[in-house]
Scaffold this active site. Sequence first.
Site, short mmCIF file in Angstrom:
data_model
loop_
_atom_site.label_atom_id
_atom_site.label_comp_id
_atom_site.label_asym_id
_atom_site.label_seq_id
_atom_site.Cartn_x
_atom_site.Cartn_y
_atom_site.Cartn_z
N CYS A 113 0.66 -1.34 0.03
CA CYS A 113 -0.02 0.00 0.12
C CYS A 113 0.85 1.12 0.20
O CYS A 113 0.49 2.19 -0.94
CB CYS A 113 -0.95 0.02 1.17
SG CYS A 113 -0.07 -0.45 2.61
N HIS A 152 -2.12 5.55 6.91
CA HIS A 152 -0.57 5.80 6.87
C HIS A 152 -0.33 7.23 6.52
O HIS A 152 -1.20 7.84 5.97
CB HIS A 152 0.22 4.98 5.95
CG HIS A 152 0.14 3.48 5.91
ND1 HIS A 152 0.52 2.93 7.07
CD2 HIS A 152 -0.36 2.67 5.02
CE1 HIS A 152 0.43 1.54 6.59
NE2 HIS A 152 -0.17 1.48 5.44
N1 LIG Z 1 -3.92 -4.82 5.30
C1 LIG Z 1 -3.25 -3.99 4.59
O1 LIG Z 1 -3.28 -2.73 5.10
C2 LIG Z 1 -2.37 -4.21 3.63
C3 LIG Z 1 -2.14 -5.57 3.31
N2 LIG Z 1 -1.41 -5.91 2.14
C4 LIG Z 1 -0.98 -7.26 1.93
O2 LIG Z 1 -2.28 -7.97 1.42
C5 LIG Z 1 -1.79 -9.15 2.00
C6 LIG Z 1 -3.19 -9.72 2.82
O3 LIG Z 1 -3.31 -8.91 3.75
P1 LIG Z 1 -4.76 -8.57 4.68
O4 LIG Z 1 -5.67 -8.53 3.79
O5 LIG Z 1 -4.16 -7.50 5.48
O6 LIG Z 1 -4.46 -9.88 5.73
P2 LIG Z 1 -5.91 -10.47 6.40
O7 LIG Z 1 -5.28 -11.24 7.49
O8 LIG Z 1 -6.95 -9.28 6.59
O9 LIG Z 1 -6.64 -11.64 5.44
C7 LIG Z 1 -5.90 -12.80 5.00
C8 LIG Z 1 -7.09 -13.69 4.63
O10 LIG Z 1 -6.30 -14.88 4.21
C9 LIG Z 1 -6.84 -16.01 4.74
N3 LIG Z 1 -5.66 -17.28 4.89
C10 LIG Z 1 -5.31 -17.47 6.04
N4 LIG Z 1 -4.52 -18.61 5.51
C11 LIG Z 1 -4.63 -19.05 4.40
C12 LIG Z 1 -3.99 -19.69 3.47
N5 LIG Z 1 -3.01 -20.73 3.92
N6 LIG Z 1 -4.45 -19.78 2.18
C13 LIG Z 1 -5.14 -18.89 1.60
N7 LIG Z 1 -5.86 -17.76 2.65
C14 LIG Z 1 -5.40 -18.01 3.88
C15 LIG Z 1 -7.60 -15.58 6.18
O11 LIG Z 1 -8.58 -16.37 6.20
P3 LIG Z 1 -9.44 -16.41 7.55
O12 LIG Z 1 -10.09 -15.08 7.59
O13 LIG Z 1 -10.42 -17.34 7.42
O14 LIG Z 1 -8.41 -16.61 8.63
C16 LIG Z 1 -7.92 -14.13 5.66
O15 LIG Z 1 -9.22 -14.32 4.85
C17 LIG Z 1 -0.52 -9.36 2.78
O16 LIG Z 1 0.28 -9.66 1.78
C18 LIG Z 1 -0.62 -8.20 3.05
O17 LIG Z 1 0.83 -7.61 3.13
C19 LIG Z 1 -1.26 -5.09 1.04
C20 LIG Z 1 -1.54 -3.66 1.17
C21 LIG Z 1 -2.26 -3.23 2.50
O1 LIG Z 2 1.32 -3.18 2.67
C1 LIG Z 2 1.28 -2.65 3.93
O2 LIG Z 2 2.22 -1.65 4.41
P1 LIG Z 2 3.68 -1.29 3.95
O3 LIG Z 2 3.47 -0.73 2.56
O4 LIG Z 2 4.38 -0.60 4.89
O5 LIG Z 2 4.22 -2.85 3.78
C2 LIG Z 2 0.08 -2.92 4.65
O6 LIG Z 2 -0.58 -1.56 5.43
C3 LIG Z 2 0.35 -4.05 5.51
O7 LIG Z 2 1.10 -3.66 6.30
P2 LIG Z 2 1.66 -4.45 7.73
O8 LIG Z 2 2.81 -5.50 7.35
O9 LIG Z 2 1.85 -3.75 8.87
O10 LIG Z 2 0.25 -5.39 8.13
#
Ligand SMILES: NC(=O)C1=CN([C@@H]2O[C@H](COP(=O)(O)OP(=O)(O)OC[C@H]3O[C@@H](n4cnc5c(N)ncnc54)[C@H](OP(=O)(O)O)[C@@H]3O)[C@@H](O)[C@H]2O)C=CC1
Ligand SMILES: O=C(OP(=O)(O)O)[C@H](O)COP(=O)(O)O
Length: 355
Positions: free
Chosen positions: A140, A220
């Site tokens: 992000c 952020h």
């Molecule tokens: N949150 C953020 O601010 C941002 C996140 N990202 C990136 O996006 C990705 C996802 O992050 P985020 O959405 O926050 O994570 P979350 O924890 O919110 O969601 C992860 C999801 O993956 C599921 N999960 C768990 N284990 C597995 C598996 N083995 N295979 C497939 N799915 C699985 C979980 O299921 P369940 O809910 O059932 O446990 C959940 O639905 C990461 O790489 C993160 O760094 C990028 C930008 C911003």
């Molecule tokens: O992609 C993100 O941040 P980043 O650009 O600082 O790696 C998301 O906010 C997830 O960050 P986290 O690794 O703190 O959950």
Amino acid sequence: MIRVGVNGYGTIGKRVADAVAAQPDMELVGVTKASPDYGVEAASRRGYDLYAAVEDRVDEFAAAGVGLAGALGDLLDAVDVIVDCAPSGVGERNAPIYEAHDTRAVFQGGEDADVAEASFNARGRFEAARGADSVRVVSCNTTALSRLLAPLDETYGVEKARVTLVRRGGDPNETDRGPINDIVPDPATVPSHHGPDVNEILPDVTVDTAALRAPVTGMHTHSVNVTVETAPDPGAVRDLLADESRIFLVPEAAGIDGAGALKEYAADAGRPRGDLWENCVWEESISVTGRDLYLFQNVHQEADVVPENVDAIRAMASDVDAAESVARTNESLGVGLESRLGDGELARAELPADD
Ligand SMILES: NC(=O)C1=CN([C@@H]2O[C@H](COP(=O)(O)OP(=O)(O)OC[C@H]3O[C@@H](n4cnc5c(N)ncnc54)[C@H](OP(=O)(O)O)[C@@H]3O)[C@@H](O)[C@H]2O)C=CC1
Ligand SMILES: O=C(OP(=O)(O)O)[C@H](O)COP(=O)(O)O
């Protein structure tokens, strides 16, 4: 139609799923969850077919009374592209499964760059994903920096960018994240991963990034200093950034003083989940001293990568070009927030009628 699945219906996955479902040229085949918690209801209410992310947890769903359309392997066999939205690091473990099913994959920025053939941002690296079997949408913060630095480099030439990132401690639903009473250098060393990741998108831009983690969940905040090759006029910089469809210039006249008001502004504008897909650049912060440009921008971490995921799918699985894809994504989601304050009069007819 491009058939798409989302593996990991969490913070990013549920937003990507809605965005894919809104595309006229895509079909959302289904989404996965690892556990049958509250998230399954959101998928069910939207009519999305649910699959088990992990085969040996299928029984847990049955025990919770949650119907499944199948497990991950079934979803992979039914789609052209899988968008991996699993927790950071799990995507890398999922990669061989996608390869075994010969399914193209979009990964997220929590994975290292080498998880995929190319890193992706629609503004700077659309064509790199053309025809690729795997791409990684950068994180992000990296997405926001790439959107900002690309037009500045094209117009003024970036000699060096220095960015301090104040990262939110966790997402609003992450009750176990912190800090709760500190501001923590994270990492304490420079550069944070963001600078090298920007170079995966803009290889010729020199950029140093330092990051801290703060006890907030909303957004952020970036403090940006860019030394450019030709001295810019602040008004011209404002116009340049205002022309970028995924940058929202927050006007001084709006009285929006922080992330709380920004999120409320988005909710008032009817944004789903109050999402801000755009970089939010504080207009009055755009300042120039000689060849040094300064500004602050806020980034809604849950949302800004969502349109990029949609464009990444199109870049991989169609022959639509970058401009057309961005236009389609923006149009279907409503990306392109513009305030009507400051520049002209708000027409009376645009306000809710008095009783
Ligand atoms: N949150 C953020 O601010 C941002 C996140 N990202 C990136 O996006 C990705 C996802 O992050 P985020 O959405 O926050 O994570 P979350 O924890 O919110 O969601 C992860 C999801 O993956 C599921 N999960 C768990 N284990 C597995 C598996 N083995 N295979 C497939 N799915 C699985 C979980 O299921 P369940 O809910 O059932 O446990 C959940 O639905 C990461 O790489 C993160 O760094 C990028 C930008 C911003
Ligand atoms: O992609 C993100 O941040 P980043 O650009 O600082 O790696 C998301 O906010 C997830 O960050 P986290 O690794 O703190 O959950």
